[in-house]
Design a protein around this motif. Sequence first.
Motif, PDB file in Angstrom:
ATOM      1  N   ASP A   1       0.835  -1.200   0.000  1.00  0.00           N
ATOM      2  CA  ASP A   1       0.000   0.000   0.000  1.00  0.00           C
ATOM      3  C   ASP A   1       0.873   1.254   0.000  1.00  0.00           C
ATOM      4  O   ASP A   1       2.026   1.247   0.468  1.00  0.00           O
ATOM      5  N   LEU A   2       0.326   2.349  -0.526  1.00  0.00           N
ATOM      6  CA  LEU A   2       1.011   3.639  -0.547  1.00  0.00           C
ATOM      7  C   LEU A   2       0.952   4.228   0.858  1.00  0.00           C
ATOM      8  O   LEU A   2      -0.129   4.308   1.470  1.00  0.00           O
ATOM      9  N   ILE A   3       2.140   4.652   1.420  1.00  0.00           N
ATOM     10  CA  ILE A   3       2.207   5.263   2.744  1.00  0.00           C
ATOM     11  C   ILE A   3       2.937   6.580   2.597  1.00  0.00           C
ATOM     12  O   ILE A   3       3.962   6.683   1.903  1.00  0.00           O
ATOM     13  N   CYS A   4       2.397   7.649   3.232  1.00  0.00           N
ATOM     14  CA  CYS A   4       3.024   8.961   3.088  1.00  0.00           C
ATOM     15  C   CYS A   4       2.767   9.828   4.300  1.00  0.00           C
ATOM     16  O   CYS A   4       1.847   9.561   5.094  1.00  0.00           O
ATOM     17  N   VAL A   5       3.597  10.868   4.413  1.00  0.00           N
ATOM     18  CA  VAL A   5       3.388  11.942   5.395  1.00  0.00           C
ATOM     19  C   VAL A   5       3.271  13.231   4.602  1.00  0.00           C
ATOM     20  O   VAL A   5       4.136  13.560   3.773  1.00  0.00           O
ATOM     21  N   VAL A   6       2.182  13.984   4.826  1.00  0.00           N
ATOM     22  CA  VAL A   6       1.905  15.211   4.084  1.00  0.00           C
ATOM     23  C   VAL A   6       1.969  16.383   5.050  1.00  0.00           C
ATOM     24  O   VAL A   6       1.399  16.324   6.157  1.00  0.00           O
ATOM     25  N   GLY A   7       2.682  17.444   4.639  1.00  0.00           N
ATOM     26  CA  GLY A   7       2.769  18.624   5.474  1.00  0.00           C
ATOM     27  C   GLY A   7       1.670  19.622   5.179  1.00  0.00           C
ATOM     28  O   GLY A   7       0.991  19.552   4.155  1.00  0.00           O
ATOM     29  N   GLY A   8       1.564  20.590   6.091  1.00  0.00           N
ATOM     30  CA  GLY A   8       0.547  21.609   5.921  1.00  0.00           C
ATOM     31  C   GLY A   8       0.829  22.544   4.781  1.00  0.00           C
ATOM     32  O   GLY A   8      -0.032  23.315   4.364  1.00  0.00           O
ATOM     33  N   ASP A   9       2.075  22.509   4.242  1.00  0.00           N
ATOM     34  CA  ASP A   9       2.424  23.368   3.121  1.00  0.00           C
ATOM     35  C   ASP A   9       2.034  22.776   1.773  1.00  0.00           C
ATOM     36  O   ASP A   9       2.299  23.365   0.731  1.00  0.00           O
ATOM     37  N   GLY A  10       1.399  21.596   1.740  1.00  0.00           N
ATOM     38  CA  GLY A  10       0.918  21.021   0.499  1.00  0.00           C
ATOM     39  C   GLY A  10       1.903  20.105  -0.184  1.00  0.00           C
ATOM     40  O   GLY A  10       1.653  19.711  -1.333  1.00  0.00           O
TER      41      GLY A  10
END
Length: 962
Positions: free
Chosen positions: A25-34
Amino acid sequence: MSAPSTLRPTARDTEVTELLDLALDLICVVGGDGYFKWVNKAWTDVLGYTKEEMLMQPWINLVHTDDREATIAEAAKVFQGYKTMRFRNRYRSKNGSFRWILWTASAPADGQFIYATGRDVTETKQDEDLLLAQYFVTKVLAEAPSLHEAAPQILKNICETLEWVVGTVWKLDKKEGLLHCVETWHIPTANVSEFSALTRSLTFDRGIGLPGRVWQEVDALWIEDVTKDPNFPRAPIASKVGLHSAFGFPILLADEVLGVLEFFSHQIRQPDTKLLKLLSAIGSQIGQFIERTEAEAALRLYAGELESAKQVAEEATKAKSEFLANMSHEIRTPMNAIVGMTELTLGTSLTGEQREYLSTIRDSADALLTLINDLLDFSKIEARKFELDKRDFNLRDTLEDTVRLLAPRAHQKELELGCHIQVDLPDRVFGDPIRLRQIVINLVGNAIKFTDKGEVMLHVERQSQSESALDLHFFVSDTGIGIPEDKQQTIFEAFEQADSSTTRKYGGTGLGLSISAALVKLMGGTMWVESKVRQGSKFHFTVVLEMTKSESEPLTKEVYKLVDLPILVVDDNASNRRILREILTNWHMKPSLASSGATALSALRKADSKNSFDLVLLDVHMPDMDGFAVAEQIRNNYKQQELKVILLTSASRPSDAARCRELGISDYLSKPIKQSELFDAIVTTMAEHGGKRERYASAFIQAPERSLRVLLAEDNPVNQTLAMKILEKLGHKAQVVNNGREALGRSQAEEFELILMDVQMPEMDGLEATTAIRAAEASTGKHVPIVAMTAHAMKGDREKCLSAGMDAYLSKPIRIDELKQAMSEVKKTQNMGQSSEPNAFRAIGQLELLLDSVMGDRALLTEMAELWLADSAKQESQIRNGLDSGDAIMVQRAAHALKGSVGTFQASAAQDAANQLEMSAKDADLVGARKVFERLSTQIDLVRQDLRQLARAPSADGQDLD
């Protein structure tokens, strides 16, 4: 714009990264800056980007433009603390295609990052879309009447569901050998109008272009880029509007190509085998749809031709019905004279030989009339014009009376005839009693005809019952000649009997069972037979009747006294003993059974004072010792015990009355026994004190008849002579007129107590004459009974007569007994009207009759009159308001209420007018209703005058009741 910052990995982070890179599965961390702050290796595997490429661009750039707004809104919710569980959107892969990703995401408490996992569900989504497209197409094909109406919906659903831009349906013209465009459709946002216009104008031969190649290969075809395909004539226009990938599939019926469907996309797509396989199946569905719609079109054409033929057939059926009615009339008119004159002659002094000849004539005439009736019924059933005449009726009384009609024929052959009805069946039901009686008469009559010794029994039992329906099982058993097994089906066919020798010996047309089976089918049942040669037969049938609400009558004190009444039943027939035991047990009495006179006397001797019998039900016709001999022993040996005896007989003789008086018998009933008559006889017998009531005398001695003044309207000279002879023989005085106009004039000039009215007469027929007589009576309150005499025997004749205002209906040929029965109610009413108290009422019933209806309570009758005087004005006002406002329902309800209330006071003319008003309002005929209301108002005024007179009249003891 500077590159976004990334998370600085530690040694432990490296270990975790290596672990997470193993995940599919795709796993990621996304920041508030997009921007992505971290992604695992699955992103590269699924979308084709390196990790660095993923981290260097805003993640929203990878989302399909159609999904961006929803995705941004969902991300904002996650940053606010909402946990996303199943959010689906499309991400662009490096090769330009899009993949469907199913997301689960949440944010830590500080709200700086989003932690998310995504699963590639592209294959699942495509499978769902394929199934959805197939469902939409199936639904459209089930509802659309033609391909021209189905095509736009099919193209629209496939394009929108599977994300194609343009779709076209081509249909093969077999005569021209070319494919023609039936319909083309494109998504509203696509600028492909020029391509669609060109498509509509073209035709394709086999092997030319995408449609022609699909037709030639009889298989689906995928073109990755039509702009580069050498065999695609529309390539220049496709290139201009940006169309690239395309596929087509055939519309098939078996292996025959009926047409082609094609679809186009702006993108270059790789061949999709699943898509082609599914749409090939859809092509077969559309082929079957085309076959069905073409067959339906042919069927509609055939239906039009059939409708024309039907109209011709209906006209022929109408002519046939008219012929049957006229035939019936023409045959019955001379038969009326034959039967009537024969009956009159049989009533005179004759030699034995003369009586035998005349009896043969009468029996032959009866057989001919039966044949006429059977032919009429059979023709109506055959033409499917037969309708049941349903009404509320008493089931038990109807069946018992029907069987009793056949008793003389059974007793003449010394057969035991019985009727066994399950004791807990409801009394009142809704159905056609006349046709039910016809079936029973046919089956029981046949059983008697084909049985020389033994018994014939009608059994009725419940199969099932609900709140609204009662399913009954009937069977008629006999001990007759039986039916061979190979003939047990053919006997239900028209004009068939078991064998020709049966026809010669017993007579009959073979129509009776066929008609009965058809009637049973109309009543929702079936008919069958069980039989063995020389062992008898059982004819079974079932019918479904409707339930009606009925209130049980409260039990009287006399009835309660009969609980546990000890009764000795004496009958040599086992079936009769079983029936009587079941009936008496159901009434909570205690029956004991004896099979002979000797056994009964032995039972009486053994009974002591504590176990003695109070009543004996005694069969007259028994071997060795008949009922009278047993009764004589009872009189001689048990006189002090006041033991009551009721005789049951299969055939009475005039001398039996004297013997009953001599032996002190309480009552005398004819078999087959009616439950209601038996119950009344037991109640009356056990209630007797002192002197015996000789009720049995009525079975032998007829009360003298009072002479009536009768007007006979009949145009046939033979029938005039016959009717006059019958009336003269019955002791009545009659005058004759030749048509309805003369009857109207004579009835207004003289007073008559009864009018016998032929229906079919010249100048003015019987129906018109009756209507005119009733109209004339409306202003006087008088009502002379009118009895219809008609040779018509078709459905609706009886209703026409009664609706015209006639009181009874007789079908020719007129029988003496039938005429006497029709006149009996008239004589009863007039005899009761001969009271000692003068009666000056013009519109309501005789005072004595009104008092009888309230058990002699004059004060109650006066109170009812006062209540009616107050209430009737309201009902009249409601009728006027309804007529003025055009409210037919208000008029109908008020007329119905008024009809019931005037009926309480036996105001027949007012009741008839109220009934006609109710029927007019029910048919929404307010013009006719207004005319009837004028007549009703006149009658209501007369009723008011009579009831005011009644309310002011003194009571029997001279006290004023006002």
